[in-house]
Scaffold this motif. Structure first.
Motif, short mmCIF file in Angstrom:
data_model
loop_
_atom_site.label_atom_id
_atom_site.label_comp_id
_atom_site.label_asym_id
_atom_site.label_seq_id
_atom_site.Cartn_x
_atom_site.Cartn_y
_atom_site.Cartn_z
N ILE A 162 0.84 -1.20 0.00
CA ILE A 162 0.00 0.00 0.00
C ILE A 162 0.87 1.25 0.00
CG2 ILE A 162 -1.71 1.34 1.28
CD1 ILE A 162 -2.81 -1.31 2.38
N CYS A 163 1.88 1.25 0.87
CA CYS A 163 2.74 2.43 1.02
C CYS A 163 3.70 2.59 -0.16
CB CYS A 163 3.52 2.34 2.33
SG CYS A 163 4.09 3.94 2.94
N GLY A 164 4.06 1.50 -0.79
CA GLY A 164 5.02 1.55 -1.89
C GLY A 164 4.41 1.85 -3.24
N THR A 165 3.08 1.74 -3.34
CA THR A 165 2.40 2.00 -4.62
C THR A 165 1.37 3.11 -4.54
OG1 THR A 165 0.68 0.35 -4.18
CG2 THR A 165 2.66 -0.43 -5.31
N GLY A 166 0.88 3.40 -3.31
CA GLY A 166 -0.13 4.44 -3.14
C GLY A 166 -1.54 3.98 -3.44
N ILE A 167 -1.76 2.67 -3.53
CA ILE A 167 -3.11 2.18 -3.81
C ILE A 167 -4.02 2.39 -2.60
CG2 ILE A 167 -2.39 0.44 -5.49
CD1 ILE A 167 -2.67 -1.66 -3.23
N ARG A 168 -5.32 2.41 -2.87
CA ARG A 168 -6.32 2.40 -1.80
C ARG A 168 -6.35 0.99 -1.22
NH1 ARG A 168 -8.56 5.16 -6.18
NH2 ARG A 168 -9.18 7.33 -5.75
N VAL A 169 -6.72 0.87 0.05
CA VAL A 169 -6.72 -0.45 0.67
C VAL A 169 -7.67 -1.40 -0.06
CG1 VAL A 169 -8.50 0.15 2.38
CG2 VAL A 169 -6.89 -1.70 2.86
N SER A 170 -8.76 -0.86 -0.59
CA SER A 170 -9.73 -1.70 -1.30
C SER A 170 -9.19 -2.20 -2.64
CB SER A 170 -11.04 -0.92 -1.53
OG SER A 170 -10.79 0.24 -2.31
N ARG B 293 -11.00 -5.33 4.21
CA ARG B 293 -10.39 -4.08 4.65
C ARG B 293 -10.51 -3.87 6.16
NH1 ARG B 293 -13.20 0.36 1.35
NH2 ARG B 293 -12.21 1.79 2.81
N SER B 294 -11.61 -4.31 6.77
CA SER B 294 -11.78 -4.15 8.22
C SER B 294 -10.77 -5.01 8.98
CB SER B 294 -13.21 -4.50 8.64
OG SER B 294 -13.50 -5.86 8.35
N ASN B 295 -10.44 -6.18 8.44
CA ASN B 295 -9.44 -7.04 9.07
C ASN B 295 -8.05 -6.42 8.98
OD1 ASN B 295 -11.34 -8.97 9.71
ND2 ASN B 295 -11.02 -10.18 7.87
N ILE B 296 -7.79 -5.74 7.87
CA ILE B 296 -6.50 -5.05 7.70
C ILE B 296 -6.41 -3.93 8.73
CG2 ILE B 296 -5.09 -3.65 6.14
CD1 ILE B 296 -6.50 -5.18 3.81
N TRP B 297 -7.48 -3.17 8.86
CA TRP B 297 -7.52 -2.05 9.81
C TRP B 297 -7.27 -2.55 11.23
CZ3 TRP B 297 -10.27 -0.21 14.01
CH2 TRP B 297 -10.22 1.17 14.26
N ASN B 298 -7.96 -3.61 11.62
CA ASN B 298 -7.80 -4.17 12.96
C ASN B 298 -6.39 -4.70 13.20
OD1 ASN B 298 -10.45 -3.66 13.82
ND2 ASN B 298 -11.21 -5.55 12.90
N ALA B 299 -5.83 -5.36 12.19
CA ALA B 299 -4.47 -5.91 12.32
C ALA B 299 -3.45 -4.79 12.49
CB ALA B 299 -4.14 -6.75 11.08
N MET B 300 -3.65 -3.68 11.80
CA MET B 300 -2.74 -2.54 11.93
C MET B 300 -2.81 -1.94 13.33
SD MET B 300 -3.10 -0.54 8.25
CE MET B 300 -1.96 0.76 8.78
N LYS B 301 -4.02 -1.83 13.86
CA LYS B 301 -4.20 -1.24 15.19
C LYS B 301 -3.48 -2.07 16.26
CE LYS B 301 -6.85 2.32 14.24
NZ LYS B 301 -6.38 3.70 14.48
N LYS B 302 -3.41 -3.39 16.06
CA LYS B 302 -2.78 -4.27 17.04
C LYS B 302 -1.26 -4.10 17.09
CE LYS B 302 -6.40 -7.81 16.92
NZ LYS B 302 -6.75 -9.20 16.51
N LEU B 303 -0.70 -3.43 16.10
CA LEU B 303 0.74 -3.20 16.08
C LEU B 303 1.15 -1.98 16.90
CD1 LEU B 303 1.49 -3.64 12.25
CD2 LEU B 303 1.73 -5.38 14.03
N LYS C 171 -3.98 6.77 16.60
CA LYS C 171 -4.74 7.72 15.79
C LYS C 171 -4.10 7.91 14.41
CE LYS C 171 -4.58 11.12 18.74
NZ LYS C 171 -4.76 12.46 19.36
N LYS C 172 -2.83 7.57 14.30
CA LYS C 172 -2.12 7.71 13.04
C LYS C 172 -2.16 6.45 12.18
CE LYS C 172 1.50 10.80 14.87
NZ LYS C 172 2.96 11.00 14.91
N VAL C 173 -2.60 5.36 12.79
CA VAL C 173 -2.44 4.07 12.13
C VAL C 173 -3.75 3.56 11.53
CG1 VAL C 173 -1.67 1.68 12.42
CG2 VAL C 173 -0.53 3.52 13.68
N PHE C 174 -3.86 3.76 10.22
CA PHE C 174 -4.98 3.22 9.44
C PHE C 174 -4.51 3.19 7.98
CE2 PHE C 174 -5.54 7.67 10.49
CZ PHE C 174 -5.70 8.30 9.27
N PRO C 175 -5.10 2.33 7.16
CA PRO C 175 -4.60 2.13 5.79
C PRO C 175 -4.44 3.41 4.97
CG PRO C 175 -6.14 0.41 6.34
CD PRO C 175 -6.19 1.39 7.48
#
Length: 286
Positions: free
Chosen positions: A135-143, A204-214, A223-227
């Motif tokens: 996501i960060c290396g290409t700029g795509i939307r999470v979807s 996408r909701s699973n990705i969001w939750n997995a990121m928050k756990k980090l 507050k900064k961590v979302f796709p």
């Protein structure tokens, strides 16, 4: 004059219309939530849509929501009114002064991003580790991660279909080799790279939750961590390097440069530094 009544059938038909317009699943769901809020606001025994009721509904938000949130809800409602051929009842959006810089407490820095990656690896979540980089290396939307397929990785580019538009996403060489290696390890030989045990693209909701756990272990404010902030980091890093907002708009899939401008705003701290470098304030001699 015949009263126009808002019914659940009309709302359901509008939902089908939005899908026909190729709106994303997330957009359709949001429109439905906003419209159902208005439906429930109307009296149970009289669902007639009038200008007076619409204005009163708009006024009821004033102390409870931010102006940007109110405008977002009004856009959905105006879309419905347009569909019902009630253009004369559409509500005016609140005027919002454009912010000149990005709030410091919202910006995900490159160092924080790297700490999230390190933490994902420590936790043994290789899929999340690679997904964050993609996501960060290409700029795509999470979807849009479903368009990152084995075939696309091999070719070094992916063709993305979103919001009725088609664009090509280039996969950087380093990311390409990392993804190839990941696919070999996970025995993924065709189709989407980021899949569940059942072979379906990760939700996408699973990705969001997995990121928050980090966040806690990575020592990054949640507050900064979302796709979407990964996409923002891509955009800001690209702009700082290339200073080409037109090309950036193409990469992000924006129809308007004004939308891209939001992604290129500097933080308040950076704004302060820029002002200081101008050296136009001269202290008096003591």
């Amino acid at each position: 004059m015949k009263k126009m009544v808002l019914s659940l059938k009309v709302i359901g038909d509008f939902r089908k219309y939005l899908y026909g317009e190729e709106r994303s699943e997330a957009t359709v769901d949001k429109y439905m939530r906003d419209i159902m809020r208005f439906y429930e606001y109307l009296p149970k025994d009289d669902k007639a849509v009038t200008k007076e009721r619409l204005v009163a509904y708009k006024s009821s938000f004033s102390d409870r929501y931010k102006v940007s949130s109110i405008n977002s809800m009004l856009v959905a409602l105006n879309g419905l009114l347009d569909y019902m051929k009630l253009d004369d009842l559409k509500l005016k959006l609140h005027k919002v002064q454009r912010s000149v810089f990005y709030e410091d407490d919202r910006e995900l820095t490159k160092d924080e991003y790297k700490r999230l990656l390190d933490t994902a690896l420590k936790k043994g979540d290789q899929r999340l580790y690679m997904l964050l980089q993609t996501i960060c290396g290409t700029g795509i939307r999470v979807s849009e991660h479903k368009y990152i397929t084995v075939e696309a990785v091999n070719e070094g580019k992916a063709v993305v279909h979103n919001k009725g538009k088609v664009r090509t996403i280039f996969i950087p060489k380093k990311l390409k080799w990392l993804l190839k290696d990941y696919c070999r390890q996970k025995n993924i030989s065709t189709g989407p790279v980021f899949i569940t045990k059942n072979g379906k693209p990760v939700d996408r909701s699973n990705i969001w939750n997995a990121m928050k756990k980090l966040c806690k272990e990575a020592k990054v404010d949640d507050k900064k961590v979302f796709p979407h902030n990964l996409r923002h980091l891509f955009a800001l890093t690209y702009y700082r390097s290339q200073k080409d907002v037109v090309r950036l708009a193409d990469l992000l899939g924006h129809a308007s440069i004004e939308t891209t401008r939001i992604y290129t705003m500097i933080t308040g701290k950076e704004c302060q530094k820029s002002l200081s470098k101008m050296d136009l304030v001269i202290p008096w001699a003591v």
